[in-house]
Design an enzyme around this catalytic site. Structure first.
Site, PDB file in Angstrom:
ATOM      1  CE1 TYR A  28     -96.408-114.514   1.299  1.00 40.00           C
ATOM      2  CE2 TYR A  28     -98.042-114.656  -0.443  1.00 40.00           C
ATOM      3  CZ  TYR A  28     -96.964-115.183   0.230  1.00 40.00           C
ATOM      4  OH  TYR A  28     -96.433-116.389  -0.166  1.00 40.00           O
ATOM      5  CE1 TYR A 156     -94.901-117.468  -4.617  1.00 42.26           C
ATOM      6  CE2 TYR A 156     -96.244-117.713  -6.590  1.00 42.26           C
ATOM      7  CZ  TYR A 156     -96.135-117.677  -5.216  1.00 42.26           C
ATOM      8  OH  TYR A 156     -97.245-117.863  -4.447  1.00 42.26           O
ATOM      9  CG  ASP A 257     -94.826-122.939 -12.426  1.00 42.76           C
ATOM     10  OD1 ASP A 257     -95.903-122.695 -13.013  1.00 42.76           O
ATOM     11  OD2 ASP A 257     -94.639-122.690 -11.215  1.00 42.76           O
ATOM     12  CE  LYS A 286    -100.680-116.325 -10.725  1.00 45.12           C
ATOM     13  NZ  LYS A 286     -99.503-117.019 -10.236  1.00 45.12           N
TER      14      LYS A 286
END
Ligand SMILES: *Cc1c(COP(=O)(O)O)cnc(C)c1O
Length: 470
Positions: A28, A156, A257, A286
């Site tokens: 980003y 997200y 999620d 993760k």
């Protein structure tokens, strides 16, 4: 770690940073007018050692991943042992002990109905896989018009295309792609906070959406209890229970999620456990490998898996090259075993007591931030501490101040947050929370004349306006 080595002006550091600036595209970011990056030489436990010798206490766990700290002897050993056997082998038509041991562990520690594990390579891919499973499932039961997804705002789910389509349409950073993204259904972000009840009014919008569009929705996808990168919000377990019930009522699948929340971060092994619910499909990533390698998993119930398998074309249509990578699987197995044994710092009382210790320290350490001007809210759940500001923070300036204070904290938008490795000591936790308080209050104290308006800025010195960036 040695403290010797490159000095701040070291030509080697300058050479590397020049090459980074010339060619490395960071997440980003732009390739011109770049934000500074800090070169890391090594990391140990909860400390990052920069190439210039400065040491930073890590408040980020490298984006939720490094739960056991860096350079952990047990994970290193697991990696070395697996490396001597094989680093990689394809998973099509072949199998191996590290993957078998991993799927067994994942089935054992996740809610009971989840029985089938699809290993894949990153969180976003795990989300794509979950969404494809939901689509194939609905096709298989003859619900051919169920091709869309329902989610809640402030979510997200990753950066690939279908994952992007269910990120918050405003804060999700993906408006740019609206023309090409599949259009999904969005309910408001869950209103009741964690620990609060969920009223009929709180559930009304998502209920109406499911009822109205039941023939078009393949699945509801959401982050259980904690919404991560979309806003760091903690919401009511009752809300999640109500969504589970609505999905059951209308034959819509529920995808949880757990890529950020999984493996203990919220105080439960998986955040779904706060609500006592089980999804039809769950994504993990993760912290799966303790932050050592990229790896992820999508779990499905026997019913979802069997329904897909019995219908045409009789297979699930996905298969990444690196799925089930043995090195990643071996480290994941060691990481899960480490977590489930007593974590260091917990005085042998198990990982739950350790997360409770971190939660208490974050709550006590961040509480004084509540009284700072410009702070909207301070909230803590498990090993996650969030200071939400009223204005977006200026990343560049505030990042530098954190580094000068000897901590690694990377805010985004209006959020300054901590999610440290679970092995963090009480002293290191105090170092992190005092740094957050100090940096935010010094930023406020040093507010400057806005270069555009020539007035003392009303931004409290923590916004993204020119007064702070100058
Ligand atoms: C980080 C994250 C993802 C995406 O994972 P990547 O490994 O970055 O692709 C998806 N969902 C949630 C909840 C996440 O936090």
């Amino acid at each position: 770690m040695s403290r010797s080595g490159a000095s701040p002006q070291s030509p080697e550091i300058e050479r590397l940073l020049a090459l980074d600036k010339a060619h490395a595209w960071h997440p980003y970011t732009a390739t011109i007018d770049r934000d500074p990056v800090y070169p890391v030489r090594a990391a140990q436990g909860c400390v990052l050692e920069l190439m210039d010798g400065r040491r930073l206490i890590d408040g980020m766990a490298s984006w939720w991943c490094v739960i056991h700290g860096y350079n952990h002897p047990v994970l290193n050993q697991a990696a070395r042992e697996q490396l001597e056997q094989m680093a990689h082998v394809m998973f099509g038509g072949l199998t191996h002990a590290p993957a078998i041991e991993l799927v067994e562990r994942l089935v054992r520690i996740t809610p009971e109905p989840l029985q089938q594990v699809f290993l894949c390579d990153s969180g976003s891919v795990a989300v794509e896989v979950a969404m494809k499973m939901a689509l194939q499932y609905q096709q298989a039961i003859g619900e051919r018009k169920r091709v869309r997804f329902l989610t809640v705002r402030s979510g997200y789910h990753g950066d690939t295309f279908h994952a992007m389509s269910v990120c918050d349409p405003v804060t999700g950073m993906h408006q740019l792609f609206n023309q090409v993204l599949p259009q999904q259904f969005f309910a408001p972000a869950p209103a009741p906070g964690f620990g609060e009840p969920c009223t009929e009014a709180d559930i009304a919008d998502i209920q109406r959406l499911i009822e109205t569009h039941r023939d078009e929705i393949a699945a509801v996808i959401l982050e259980p209890i904690v919404q991560g990168a979309g806003g760091m919000r903690f919401y009511s377990a009752e809300y999640l229970q109500r969504v589970r019930a609505l999905c059951d009522e209308f034959g819509v699948l529920l995808i949880a999620d757990e890529i950020a929340t999984g493996f203990g971060r919220t105080g439960r092994l998986f955040a779904c456990e706060h609500a006592g619910i089980s999804p039809d499909i769950m994504t993990l990533g993760k912290a799966l490998t303790g932050g050592y390698l990229t790896s992820a998993a999508t779990l499905a119930t026997e019913q979802v898996a069997e329904t897909i398998s019995r219908a045409k074309p009789g297979v699930f249509m996905h298969g990444p090259t690196f799925m089930g990578n043995p090195l990643a699987c071996a480290i994941a197995n060691a990481s899960i075993d480490l977590l489930l044994e007593a974590s260091p710092g917990s005085s042998g009382q198990g990982w739950q007591a350790n997360i409770a210790r971190i939660e208490r320290a974050l709550a006590a350490g961040l509480a004084p931030c509540r009284d700072l001007p410009g702070v909207a809210e301070v909230r803590v759940l498990g090993a996650i501490g969030v200071v939400e500001m009223t204005q977006p923070v200026a990343m560049r300036g505030i990042q530098r101040r954190f580094v000068e204070r000897g901590v690694w904290v990377r805010p985004f938008g209006r959020l300054v947050y901590l999610m440290p490795p679970f092995v963090i000591s009480d002293a290191e936790l105090q170092g992190l929370t005092t740094a957050v308080g100090d940096v935010l209050s010094s930023a406020i104290a040093s507010r400057r004349v806005n270069s555009a308006s020539k007035r003392v800025c009303s931004c409290s010195g923590v916004c993204a306006c020119p007064c702070w960036n100058s």
